[in-house]
Design an enzyme around this catalytic site. Structure first.
Site, PDB file in Angstrom:
ATOM      1  N   HIS A   1      -1.759  -2.191  -9.809  1.00  0.00           N
ATOM      2  CA  HIS A   1      -2.847  -1.593  -9.025  1.00  0.00           C
ATOM      3  C   HIS A   1      -4.064  -2.494  -9.076  1.00  0.00           C
ATOM      4  O   HIS A   1      -4.334  -3.099 -10.117  1.00  0.00           O
ATOM      5  CB  HIS A   1      -3.213  -0.192  -9.563  1.00  0.00           C
ATOM      6  CG  HIS A   1      -3.960   0.623  -8.569  1.00  0.00           C
ATOM      7  ND1 HIS A   1      -5.330   0.562  -8.459  1.00  0.00           N
ATOM      8  CD2 HIS A   1      -3.518   1.465  -7.609  1.00  0.00           C
ATOM      9  CE1 HIS A   1      -5.697   1.357  -7.473  1.00  0.00           C
ATOM     10  NE2 HIS A   1      -4.624   1.920  -6.937  1.00  0.00           N
TER      11      HIS A   1
ATOM     12  N   ASP B   1       2.940   5.805  -6.682  1.00  0.00           N
ATOM     13  CA  ASP B   1       4.070   5.722  -5.757  1.00  0.00           C
ATOM     14  C   ASP B   1       5.412   5.701  -6.476  1.00  0.00           C
ATOM     15  O   ASP B   1       6.443   6.041  -5.879  1.00  0.00           O
ATOM     16  CB  ASP B   1       3.934   4.477  -4.869  1.00  0.00           C
ATOM     17  CG  ASP B   1       2.757   4.603  -3.932  1.00  0.00           C
ATOM     18  OD1 ASP B   1       2.595   5.679  -3.346  1.00  0.00           O
ATOM     19  OD2 ASP B   1       1.984   3.638  -3.806  1.00  0.00           O
TER      20      ASP B   1
ATOM     21  N   HIS C   1       0.873  -1.190   0.000  1.00  0.00           N
ATOM     22  CA  HIS C   1       0.000   0.000   0.000  1.00  0.00           C
ATOM     23  C   HIS C   1       0.909   1.240   0.000  1.00  0.00           C
ATOM     24  O   HIS C   1       1.777   1.364  -0.860  1.00  0.00           O
ATOM     25  CB  HIS C   1      -0.934  -0.114   1.214  1.00  0.00           C
ATOM     26  CG  HIS C   1      -2.082   0.845   1.259  1.00  0.00           C
ATOM     27  ND1 HIS C   1      -2.483   1.628   0.208  1.00  0.00           N
ATOM     28  CD2 HIS C   1      -2.954   1.144   2.285  1.00  0.00           C
ATOM     29  CE1 HIS C   1      -3.532   2.362   0.563  1.00  0.00           C
ATOM     30  NE2 HIS C   1      -3.833   2.095   1.819  1.00  0.00           N
TER      31      HIS C   1
HETATM   32  C1  COA Z   1      -0.889  -3.098  -5.922  1.00  0.00           C
HETATM   33  C2  COA Z   1      -0.948  -4.606  -5.814  1.00  0.00           C
HETATM   34  C3  COA Z   1      -0.890  -4.981  -4.312  1.00  0.00           C
HETATM   35  C4  COA Z   1      -2.252  -5.087  -6.418  1.00  0.00           C
HETATM   36  O1  COA Z   1      -2.376  -6.433  -6.113  1.00  0.00           O
HETATM   37  P1  COA Z   1      -3.427  -7.356  -6.911  1.00  0.00           P
HETATM   38  O2  COA Z   1      -4.616  -6.583  -7.305  1.00  0.00           O
HETATM   39  O3  COA Z   1      -3.674  -8.545  -6.062  1.00  0.00           O
HETATM   40  O4  COA Z   1      -2.548  -7.754  -8.180  1.00  0.00           O
HETATM   41  P2  COA Z   1      -3.064  -8.295  -9.581  1.00  0.00           P
HETATM   42  O5  COA Z   1      -4.183  -9.256  -9.344  1.00  0.00           O
HETATM   43  O6  COA Z   1      -3.319  -7.146 -10.476  1.00  0.00           O
HETATM   44  O7  COA Z   1      -1.803  -9.070 -10.111  1.00  0.00           O
HETATM   45  C5  COA Z   1      -1.889  -9.731 -11.347  1.00  0.00           C
HETATM   46  C6  COA Z   1      -0.567 -10.368 -11.674  1.00  0.00           C
HETATM   47  O8  COA Z   1       0.410  -9.343 -11.833  1.00  0.00           O
HETATM   48  C7  COA Z   1       1.501  -9.555 -10.951  1.00  0.00           C
HETATM   49  N1  COA Z   1       1.913  -8.286 -10.406  1.00  0.00           N
HETATM   50  C8  COA Z   1       1.106  -7.298  -9.950  1.00  0.00           C
HETATM   51  N2  COA Z   1       1.855  -6.281  -9.509  1.00  0.00           N
HETATM   52  C9  COA Z   1       3.134  -6.643  -9.722  1.00  0.00           C
HETATM   53  C10 COA Z   1       4.362  -6.001  -9.445  1.00  0.00           C
HETATM   54  N3  COA Z   1       4.401  -4.794  -8.866  1.00  0.00           N
HETATM   55  N4  COA Z   1       5.509  -6.632  -9.787  1.00  0.00           N
HETATM   56  C11 COA Z   1       5.484  -7.843 -10.356  1.00  0.00           C
HETATM   57  N5  COA Z   1       4.344  -8.503 -10.634  1.00  0.00           N
HETATM   58  C12 COA Z   1       3.185  -7.904 -10.300  1.00  0.00           C
HETATM   59  C13 COA Z   1       0.923 -10.434  -9.849  1.00  0.00           C
HETATM   60  O9  COA Z   1       1.946 -11.171  -9.193  1.00  0.00           O
HETATM   61  C14 COA Z   1      -0.026 -11.299 -10.615  1.00  0.00           C
HETATM   62  O10 COA Z   1       0.714 -12.301 -11.268  1.00  0.00           O
HETATM   63  P3  COA Z   1       0.131 -13.806 -11.377  1.00  0.00           P
HETATM   64  O11 COA Z   1      -1.160 -13.664 -12.143  1.00  0.00           O
HETATM   65  O12 COA Z   1       1.215 -14.529 -12.089  1.00  0.00           O
HETATM   66  O13 COA Z   1      -0.085 -14.257  -9.966  1.00  0.00           O
HETATM   67  C15 COA Z   1       0.235  -5.257  -6.575  1.00  0.00           C
HETATM   68  O14 COA Z   1       0.218  -4.811  -7.896  1.00  0.00           O
HETATM   69  C16 COA Z   1       1.571  -4.957  -5.922  1.00  0.00           C
HETATM   70  O15 COA Z   1       1.970  -5.672  -5.003  1.00  0.00           O
HETATM   71  N6  COA Z   1       2.287  -3.891  -6.385  1.00  0.00           N
HETATM   72  C17 COA Z   1       3.551  -3.535  -5.788  1.00  0.00           C
HETATM   73  C18 COA Z   1       3.328  -2.695  -4.542  1.00  0.00           C
HETATM   74  C19 COA Z   1       2.782  -1.332  -4.883  1.00  0.00           C
HETATM   75  O16 COA Z   1       3.314  -0.626  -5.714  1.00  0.00           O
HETATM   76  N7  COA Z   1       1.751  -0.919  -4.130  1.00  0.00           N
HETATM   77  C20 COA Z   1       1.137   0.385  -4.284  1.00  0.00           C
HETATM   78  C21 COA Z   1      -0.232   0.285  -4.858  1.00  0.00           C
HETATM   79  S1  COA Z   1      -0.894   1.893  -5.215  1.00  0.00           S
END
Ligand code: COA
Length: 386
Positions: free
Chosen positions: A274, A327, A230
């Site tokens: 996201h 971010d 987050h």
């Molecule tokens: C924001 C976040 C928590 C959303 O989680 P989520 O909705 O559960 O993620 P998604 O369902 O869109 O992910 C889909 C796929 O993309 C991958 N993915 C998503 N964000 C990723 C990232 N930052 N780096 C690498 N892979 C990523 C996931 O591992 C998933 O892969 P899979 O299908 O092989 O398991 C996630 O994108 C993340 O952890 N980002 C990094 C932290 C971040 O920047 N947070 C700030 C958010 S504003």
């Protein structure tokens, strides 16, 4: 293959309440095409509204008139000081536990403020608005005291004449910001102020729904925002770029190789992805454009980080089709301001406090305790005595 056989349909992954609507709000709309605060679109607000005006919009509920914003700013200026006991406790915690994260110290500072707030236990709407205004005004002061203690210097007194953004920079750095830096900080705070049922806001609403006090809801929200998935991502994004820069120094490795290794290790790249925005975060290009103006002032030492960020972003898009979130440019932008990395997420709090308080007040205005159901997946019932 039988042409009439039904196609296998992918079952949606609803873990983490993905794709589920869990309530109504009149504060904010988040979707693929726009981000709206109480009827005003984010690009419009970033271009034409100050953070102080956005704070008023979110907390009070309407766009302020010239008289209303002048009074709000005057009032905010007068609310910025914190009790000496809170200041001293923050300094003591930093000294005794130098590795304590500033988010934890801020959470503790707000918890301490609650004990000294005569209206702490009142959920009367007028009292909640007054408490929200006090928290908004006092958070930059706590952040400033924390940062000064981390650097072993005396904290500055908050400046009642400055905007929220400029005062925040003054409190953190002990230096009056130039006009461009204050403006860029102001825009970042506008972009961070509100985002409907994100994890920390939802946490705040769950806590508020028990009809406990506002400060308790905010302490919970800070705990949620701190996580790297987050708000903590703005710090982690910059740390990641610093790691890439160090690992690739002197041509030891290419950014491409670094990224391939991260993908092979199935690492999450911070500042990317996201839950809602799958085609890009509306806020990211707005902040990037302002951050680039700051970097231009710094010359090559600032531009270097945006260039590195662009390389990472291009590979992420090409290989994973994942866009940066706000971010990512935020981490680079605050770095270009010279702000210590562990204060990036506390700065997020100095903005999002407006959204959290607006949601806690909205929850209390039409409350029913938030208590969903769970599907049991444990063992079948068995006897305790064998
Ligand atoms: C924001 C976040 C928590 C959303 O989680 P989520 O909705 O559960 O993620 P998604 O369902 O869109 O992910 C889909 C796929 O993309 C991958 N993915 C998503 N964000 C990723 C990232 N930052 N780096 C690498 N892979 C990523 C996931 O591992 C998933 O892969 P899979 O299908 O092989 O398991 C996630 O994108 C993340 O952890 N980002 C990094 C932290 C971040 O920047 N947070 C700030 C958010 S504003």
């Amino acid at each position: 293959m039988n042409a009439t056989a039904p196609q296998a349909t992918k079952v949606p992954d609803t873990r983490g309440l993905a794709g589920q609507t869990v309530g109504d709000t009149a504060i904010c709309e988040v979707n693929q095409t726009q981000l709206v605060y109480r009827g005003y679109e984010i690009a419009d607000l970033a271009a034409h509204a100050s953070f102080d005006e956005v704070a008023y919009l979110l907390l009070v509920g309407h766009k302020p008139s010239a008289t209303e914003i002048a009074e709000f700013k005057r009032e905010q200026g007068g609310l910025r000081a914190i009790p000496a006991s809170v200041r001293d406790a923050v300094v003591r915690v930093v000294k005794e536990s130098p590795s304590a994260h500033p988010m934890c110290i801020l959470r503790t500072g707000i918890s301490l403020l609650s004990h000294l707030d005569a209206e702490c236990e009142s959920n009367d709407p007028a009292a909640e608005l007054r408490k929200s205004k006090r928290l908004l005004a006092q958070i930059p002061t706590i952040i400033g005291v924390c940062q000064a203690a981390r650097e072993g210097r005396a904290p500055v007194e908050p400046d009642a004449t400055l905007s929220h953004a400029a005062n925040l920079l003054w409190c953190i750095t002990g230096k009056k910001p130039d006009e461009l830096t204050a403006r860029v900080m102001d825009v970042s705070l506008v972009l961070y102020a509100e985002h409907d049922f994100n994890a920390s806001t939802f946490a705040a609403r769950v806590i508020a729904s028990t009809e406990t006090d506002l400060h308790s809801a905010i302490c919970g929200a800070i705990g949620a925002l701190k996580g790297p998935l987050h708000g903590g991502a703005n710090e982690m994004a910059m740390e990641m770029l610093k790691d890439i820069d160090a690992d690739c120094a002197g041509g030891a490795m290419s950014v491409e190789t670094w990224m391939k290794r991260a993908f092979a290790e199935k690492r999450k790249l911070m500042g990317f992805g996201h839950r809602v925005y799958k085609n890009g975060d509306h806020r990211a290009p707005i902040l990037r454009a302002w951050g680039l103006k700051l970097a231009a002032n710094l010359g090559p030492s600032g531009q270097k980080w945006f260039d590195l960020g662009d390389s990472v972003q291009a590979i992420m898009l090409r290989d994973k089709a994942i866009h940066p979130n706000v971010d990512f440019p935020c981490g680079i932008t605050y770095f270009c301001m010279g702000i210590p990395v562990p204060q990036y997420t506390p700065i997020f709090v100095a903005s999002r406090i407006t959204g959290w308080c607006a949601h806690a007040m909205e929850q209390h205005a039409n409350n029913r305790i938030i208590r969903p159901l769970a599907t049991y997946s444990g063992p079948a019932v068995q006897g305790w005595r064998v």
